[in-house]
Design an enzyme around this catalytic site. Structure first.
Site, PDB file in Angstrom:
ATOM      1  CE1 TYR A 143     -63.883 -26.556   1.981  1.00  0.00           C
ATOM      2  CE2 TYR A 143     -65.444 -26.088   0.224  1.00  0.00           C
ATOM      3  CZ  TYR A 143     -64.270 -25.795   0.899  1.00  0.00           C
ATOM      4  OH  TYR A 143     -63.485 -24.729   0.481  1.00  0.00           O
TER       5      TYR A 143
ATOM      6  CG  ASP B  67     -73.110 -25.704   3.146  1.00  0.00           C
ATOM      7  OD1 ASP B  67     -73.595 -25.394   2.032  1.00  0.00           O
ATOM      8  OD2 ASP B  67     -71.898 -25.619   3.398  1.00  0.00           O
TER       9      ASP B  67
ATOM     10  CE  LYS C  68     -69.694 -25.593  -5.122  1.00  0.00           C
ATOM     11  NZ  LYS C  68     -69.480 -26.183  -3.832  1.00  0.00           N
TER      12      LYS C  68
HETATM   13  C1  LIG Z   1     -68.601 -25.463  -2.704  1.00  0.00           C
HETATM   14  C2  LIG Z   1     -69.149 -25.512  -1.296  1.00  0.00           C
HETATM   15  C3  LIG Z   1     -68.974 -24.459  -0.384  1.00  0.00           C
HETATM   16  C4  LIG Z   1     -68.068 -23.301  -0.670  1.00  0.00           C
HETATM   17  O1  LIG Z   1     -68.499 -22.514  -1.713  1.00  0.00           O
HETATM   18  P1  LIG Z   1     -67.413 -21.562  -2.461  1.00  0.00           P
HETATM   19  O2  LIG Z   1     -68.255 -20.786  -3.410  1.00  0.00           O
HETATM   20  O3  LIG Z   1     -66.426 -22.475  -3.091  1.00  0.00           O
HETATM   21  O4  LIG Z   1     -66.796 -20.704  -1.409  1.00  0.00           O
HETATM   22  C5  LIG Z   1     -69.639 -24.514   0.824  1.00  0.00           C
HETATM   23  N1  LIG Z   1     -70.401 -25.568   1.142  1.00  0.00           N
HETATM   24  C6  LIG Z   1     -70.591 -26.610   0.318  1.00  0.00           C
HETATM   25  C7  LIG Z   1     -71.486 -27.725   0.712  1.00  0.00           C
HETATM   26  C8  LIG Z   1     -69.932 -26.631  -0.918  1.00  0.00           C
HETATM   27  O5  LIG Z   1     -70.051 -27.706  -1.716  1.00  0.00           O
END
Ligand SMILES: *Cc1c(COP(=O)(O)O)cnc(C)c1O
Length: 424
Positions: free
Chosen positions: A143, A238, A266
């Site tokens: 994601y 990511d 995060k």
């Molecule tokens: C949570 C998440 C995102 C998106 O971040 P948001 O602040 O919710 O837009 C992107 N990449 C990873 C791996 C994530 O876990």
């Protein structure tokens, strides 16, 4: 028992789509209603019906210090008194950028944004700009937020054929997203042999944490580093979850891989809405206003958010990640024993302060493997744990999170609750 939560949710459903501001919170996957939270402290949440829970979600990752940690709260209180948004640079932006650049070997410069979604979207734009190419390789089950190019779904059988994963996205957008299986280095090599000259970037969660917890197999990340370098494509890690969690210096430190660009979120916001993308100077210098690649944000580098993030990283630097990793491994290991002793197939992998709960046997290397876990067993487990005050992510495809605020007693309480779960 959940009277006030229930009433709030009923009202919310007529005012907010599905009653929630992010879909998974609705708890539909686990046939439950969401709990409305009144307050949180340490590893504990208290809902509006005055029930207390030990939190293994931690706002999906940010709260690695636990909720309302004293030094972070104090930093935020100070910032509030100085005003909450200037639309002009503030000192903490520089301090937080410096902490990030010092911690992550792949990050020489960084730009703050307001979410992980924005960070991933901006990193891809930059990768496309610097390579002059359009295609992006993404791994199924990873994601990267909800920007259009990342919401691609696997089309019929052919690994590299993708279609929009939601209505509202033109097929022309996801046509440039090539989908591959996580942990499959051969598929990545074949994809580059076929499309290499048109691939701008490979984006990957260096530890997959959005299909349950699926660590990289030996050689997978190394292969991605090698082929992107060979073909002149950008490797984007990511690290929205793994940054400051897989290690203080992220998964890139833990696995000693040097990505071109890194996406963060995060933890770096300490519980406030923050993201960042960063990387090698030669690329980051092409971001506006120094370069031509446009990217902006009214609230980016927000002083309150910077204060929270900075206080969080400064506290984290003093803490023992190895000890937290061991506590998490012991907890997850024991949880696995307890579940298997009940005669259900269960695996509970862990890495750093993350753990997964897969109700199935056999190796789990990619989304296809993860998807074959028994979701009915997960739902039974989730409901009974929640009824006993243990708050887990309401989906078999999320990763469990542990904080520095979880004590031995908290783990013991969660394991005791698991011993009471019945699967019949
Ligand atoms: C949570 C998440 C995102 C998106 O971040 P948001 O602040 O919710 O837009 C992107 N990449 C990873 C791996 C994530 O876990």
């Amino acid at each position: 028992m959940d009277g006030i939560s229930k009433r709030l949710f009923e009202r919310a459903q007529s005012l907010i789509p599905g009653g929630v501001n992010s879909p998974v919170r609705a708890c539909r996957n686990v046939d439950s209603l969401p709990l409305f939270i009144a307050k949180a402290h340490g590893c504990r949440l208290t809902d509006v019906d005055h029930r207390e829970y030990i939190d293994f979600v931690l706002s999906w990752g940010p709260m690695i210090l636990g909720h309302a940690e004293a030094s972070v709260s104090e930093a935020m209180h100070g910032a509030v008194r100085r005003g909450t948004s200037y639309g002009a640079p503030c000192p903490d932006e520089v301090a937080l950028a410096q902490e990030i650049c010092e911690a992550l070997p792949g990050v020489e410069m960084t730009r703050m944004v307001n979410s992980g979604t924005e960070a991933a979207m901006s990193a891809l734009r930059l990768a496309r700009a610097v390579t002059g190419r359009d295609k992006v390789v993404k791994f199924i089950g990873c994601y990267h937020g909800h920007a259009d190019p990342f919401l691609a779904a696997a089309g019929s059988g052919v690994a590299t054929f993708s279609i929009p994963g939601t209505p509202g996205i033109p097929g022309t957008v996801t046509a440039d997203t090539l989908l591959l299986s996580y942990n499959n280095a051969d598929a990545a090599r074949q994809c580059f042999a076929a499309h290499g000259k048109n691939i701008a970037a490979v984006i990957v969660e260096p530890v997959a944490a959005n299909m349950g917890l699926v660590p990289p197999v030996a050689g997978f990340l190394e292969t991605l580093r090698d082929i992107t370098a060979t073909y002149g494509a950008i490797l984007i890690f990511d690290e929205v979850i793994t940054g400051f969690r897989a290690a203080y210096g992220g998964a890139q430190t833990r696995f000693a891989i040097d990505p071109d660009l890194t996406v963060l979120g995060k933890i770096i916001g300490g519980g406030l809405p923050v993201g960042a993308f960063g990387g090698k100077k030669c690329y980051m210098k092409q971001v506006a206003p120094g370069g031509k690649v446009y990217q902006a944000g009214t609230l980016s580098g927000n002083p309150l958010a910077m204060a929270a993030g900075l206080a969080t990283l400064r506290m984290l630097k003093t803490l023992d990640y190895n000890a937290l990793e061991k506590r998490t491994r012991d907890f997850a290991g024991e949880l696995g024993h307890i579940l298997r002793a009940k005669g259900v197939p269960a695996q509970t992998p862990s890495l750093a302060s993350m753990f997964g709960i897969f109700f199935r046997d056999g190796e789990i290397r990619d989304f296809n493997d993860a998807e074959q876990c028994d979701q009915q067993l997960f739902t039974m487990f989730y409901k009974q744990m929640r009824a006993q005050g243990i708050y887990l992510a309401p989906s078999a495809f999320e990763t469990g999170m542990v904080s520095f605020a979880h004590s031995e007693d908290d783990f013991a309480a969660a394991l005791d609750a698991a011993r009471f779960v019945k699967f019949d």
